[in-house]
Design an enzyme around this catalytic site. Structure first.
Site, PDB file in Angstrom:
ATOM      1  N   LEU A  30       0.816  -1.219   0.000  1.00  0.00           N
ATOM      2  CA  LEU A  30       0.000   0.000   0.000  1.00  0.00           C
ATOM      3  C   LEU A  30       0.848   1.267   0.000  1.00  0.00           C
ATOM      4  O   LEU A  30       0.413   2.306  -0.492  1.00  0.00           O
ATOM      5  CB  LEU A  30      -0.928   0.002   1.218  1.00  0.00           C
ATOM      6  CG  LEU A  30      -1.944  -1.149   1.296  1.00  0.00           C
ATOM      7  CD1 LEU A  30      -2.725  -1.065   2.597  1.00  0.00           C
ATOM      8  CD2 LEU A  30      -2.891  -1.116   0.105  1.00  0.00           C
ATOM      9  N   GLY A  31       2.022   1.191   0.582  1.00  0.00           N
ATOM     10  CA  GLY A  31       2.873   2.377   0.626  1.00  0.00           C
ATOM     11  C   GLY A  31       4.003   2.213   1.614  1.00  0.00           C
ATOM     12  O   GLY A  31       4.112   1.195   2.306  1.00  0.00           O
ATOM     13  N   THR A  73       8.066   6.502   7.095  1.00  0.00           N
ATOM     14  CA  THR A  73       9.391   6.834   7.603  1.00  0.00           C
ATOM     15  C   THR A  73      10.148   5.595   8.052  1.00  0.00           C
ATOM     16  O   THR A  73      11.343   5.461   7.809  1.00  0.00           O
ATOM     17  CB  THR A  73       9.263   7.816   8.795  1.00  0.00           C
ATOM     18  OG1 THR A  73       8.439   8.915   8.400  1.00  0.00           O
ATOM     19  CG2 THR A  73      10.627   8.340   9.212  1.00  0.00           C
ATOM     20  N   ASP A 104       4.944  13.825  13.622  1.00  0.00           N
ATOM     21  CA  ASP A 104       5.023  13.690  12.158  1.00  0.00           C
ATOM     22  C   ASP A 104       3.632  13.756  11.537  1.00  0.00           C
ATOM     23  O   ASP A 104       3.290  12.964  10.655  1.00  0.00           O
ATOM     24  CB  ASP A 104       5.721  12.386  11.776  1.00  0.00           C
ATOM     25  CG  ASP A 104       6.157  12.375  10.305  1.00  0.00           C
ATOM     26  OD1 ASP A 104       6.176  13.459   9.690  1.00  0.00           O
ATOM     27  OD2 ASP A 104       6.467  11.287   9.780  1.00  0.00           O
ATOM     28  N   GLY A 140       8.880   2.130   7.747  1.00  0.00           N
ATOM     29  CA  GLY A 140       8.508   0.820   7.243  1.00  0.00           C
ATOM     30  C   GLY A 140       7.558   0.884   6.074  1.00  0.00           C
ATOM     31  O   GLY A 140       7.192   1.961   5.601  1.00  0.00           O
ATOM     32  N   SER A 141       7.159  -0.298   5.604  1.00  0.00           N
ATOM     33  CA  SER A 141       6.221  -0.420   4.489  1.00  0.00           C
ATOM     34  C   SER A 141       4.934  -1.063   4.980  1.00  0.00           C
ATOM     35  O   SER A 141       4.937  -1.858   5.924  1.00  0.00           O
ATOM     36  CB  SER A 141       6.837  -1.273   3.373  1.00  0.00           C
ATOM     37  OG  SER A 141       8.017  -0.665   2.880  1.00  0.00           O
ATOM     38  N   VAL A 142       3.816  -0.723   4.321  1.00  0.00           N
ATOM     39  CA  VAL A 142       2.500  -1.227   4.721  1.00  0.00           C
ATOM     40  C   VAL A 142       1.909  -2.046   3.583  1.00  0.00           C
ATOM     41  O   VAL A 142       1.965  -1.647   2.415  1.00  0.00           O
ATOM     42  CB  VAL A 142       1.553  -0.063   5.098  1.00  0.00           C
ATOM     43  CG1 VAL A 142       0.198  -0.597   5.541  1.00  0.00           C
ATOM     44  CG2 VAL A 142       2.173   0.799   6.198  1.00  0.00           C
TER      45      VAL A 142
END
Length: 545
Positions: free
Chosen positions: A270-271, A274, A384, A276-278
């Site tokens: 999905l994206g 900062t 953030d 990690g990746s999802v």
């Protein structure tokens, strides 16, 4: 204490606490870090029923300090520090790596035994909060610090509310300084006062090594911390049960297994954020989002992993904050897996593809403020907040990505936080200028930027570099006054012609009731920015008027 590990005697435990205090002094760790580490260690000893040997006790103590430092410090203890403290110094890199791997396994067992719940509201943390609110003189400070640490000489502090103990310690300091003859009357009043006096007396007369170690970290002499000669009844009984500070919600979070994560299909990305990746995955026949955070160091769990899991657990259940479904750390791959709510898209993408109705804009703005208000009420600042980290599903908005989030101490500006936080277009002026310590008011600035973006569809301070963003802020808000910001630093950073008054952000002219509040949120001086609760109240009223 009946619930405590029967094999860990008072003297064994006190030896560990004394050592942890000395390590904290050598490495210049915060007082809250030390107190939190003792809380972590005692909570772990409540959970185990075997007899640790001397080596295991030392490892547990220093690893609890390491875990606490990962939550509380900018520069935490590293595994090399642990090896040094345990006096493990072989010149063989291969041997050191094996020992480090073994210690990582012990650290992981501590975290898993505690279900990763390692945030604690310590006595000292509350003392600092009360100190700031009551604006107390400095002469009480060192005695309060000493008493807070003296109470850790036994595990009986676990029976009491740390917030109440902090309040009583401050009252004792005030009475001893201003009217010492009233001390005896004071401590006869409530059980918490009697408990503090008894432990103070015991430490002064019986635990002399620890007492002296505590005093050595202050500007006081032993005479100045001498316990008043008051005799209390020996029949005083402490509560039998452990006091449970309600940091985490009454909810059990799933700890995934290695077998579970090995079966997951990580094809649908999905994206990336900062840290990690999802991915969109299927777990127990339900579609959820799974975040993978990979640490570059082999075996070692990263501080951002521990912080993110704890932040999500503490905030879980709020309708406008992303929910954690479960978690697992796989040491062999140095990867943390976090199961989360599955949302449709980010606010950043949503705003580029949709014309939002006025009613939905209002919903999103209020939901954003509700979430930030709740987050700050729990003592957590996000650090953030950006359109990429705000998630959308239909008419529901949720704050996500808590990898940078951490606890803050009241409204005081703190120098011991990482400066390089917040996406550049949402970064508060004090961070851009690098001249202020900061607090949770950096979230208020980011929120002001986000509200503007939701209402107008445009970023208020757009730029690719810090100088561009600073110049954009100057164009819109004008030059800061001398009370708000160091002008010499501002001039050196901005390098642009000065105008006293900014041009304001013309798209906000369509929202005359809201833009004065937004500009308050964007005040150069963080002390002048309203807190989240006031922002929510004012914005609600502005939409109702």
């Amino acid at each position: 204490m009946d619930q405590y590990n029967k094999y860990i005697t008072t003297n064994k435990r006190l030896g560990l606490v004394n050592w942890m205090l000395n390590v904290s002094r050598i490495f210049k760790l915060r007082s809250h870090t030390f107190q939190s580490a003792v809380n972590i260690m005692d909570s772990y000893f409540l959970k185990i029923d075997f007899e640790p040997n001397a080596e295991e006790l030392s490892q547990t103590a220093v690893l609890c300090l390491k875990i606490s430092s990962m939550i509380c410090e900018i520069r935490p203890l590293f595994m090399d520090d642990v090896l040094y403290l345990l006096d493990i110094d072989t010149d063989n890199e291969f041997t050191n790596n094996i020992i480090s791997s073994q210690l990582c396994t012990v650290e992981l067992s501590i975290l898993e035994k505690l279900n990763y719940k390692v945030y604690y509201l310590t006595i000292w943390k509350y003392i600092k909060q009360f100190w700031a609110k009551r604006n107390l003189p400095e002469q009480y400070y060192h005695l309060a610090y000493s008493l807070a640490n003296i109470l850790l000489s036994t595990n009986d502090y676990l029976r009491f509310d740390p917030k109440i103990l902090a309040d009583k310690i401050i009252n004792i300091c005030i009475v001893l300084e201003e009217d010492p003859e009233c001390y005896e009357t004071l401590i006869e009043d409530e059980l918490e006062y009697q408990y503090i006096h008894l432990i103070w007396n015991r430490a002064y007369h019986k635990f002399k090594d620890y007492f002296n170690a505590v005093i050595s970290t202050t500007l006081l002499s032993k005479h100045q911390v001498k316990v008043p000669p008051i005799q209390l009844s020996s029949n005083i009984k402490f509560p039998n049960s452990i006091f449970c500070t309600k940091i985490y919600p009454e909810k059990e979070f799933t700890m995934y297994s290695k077998k579970t994560v090995k079966k997951i299909d990580f094809q649908n990305k999905l994206g990336s954020g900062t840290y990690g990746s999802v991915y969109k995955i299927t777990y127990d026949d339900n579609q959820i989002a799974m975040k993978k955070i990979r640490n570059k160091s082999t075996f070692v769990i990263d501080s951002n992993m521990i912080r993110e899991v704890n932040n999500l657990m503490i905030l879980s259940g709020h309708p406008n904050i992303i929910n954690i479904e479960g978690y697992y750390y796989w040491d062999l791959t140095s990867t943390m897996y976090i199961g989360l709510d599955l949302m449709d898209t980010s606010l950043a993408i949503y705003l580029t593809k949709n014309n939002i109705s006025e009613s939905l804009k209002i919903k999103y703005v209020l939901q954003l403020l509700e979430a930030i208000n709740y987050m700050h009420s729990k003592g957590i600042m996000h650090r953030d907040l950006s359109a990429s980290n705000i998630l959308i599903k239909g008419s529901t908005l949720k704050i996500g990505d808590f990898g940078s989030a951490r606890f803050f101490s009241g409204d005081t500006l703190d120098t011991k936080y990482t400066r390089n936080v917040c996406s550049i277009n949402y970064r508060a002026m004090e961070l851009l200028m690098g001249i202020f310590p900061y607090n949770n008011k950096i979230d208020i600035w980011s929120c002001g930027c986000l509200i503007t973006e939701i209402l107008t569809g445009k970023r208020i301070f757009n730029g690719l570099k810090e100088a561009e963003v600073i110049n954009k802020i100057h164009d819109i808000l004008g030059v800061p006054d001398a009370d708000s910001m160091n002008m010499s630093v501002f001039l050196s950073k901005s390098k642009i012609p000065l105008v006293t008054q900014g041009t304001l952000f013309t798209p906000l002219n369509l929202y005359p009731n809201q833009f004065p509040i937004i500009y308050q949120m964007l005040d150069y001086n963080p002390y002048k920015r309203p807190n989240a609760e006031n922002c929510l109240k004012k914005i609600k009223e502005s939409f109702d008027s």
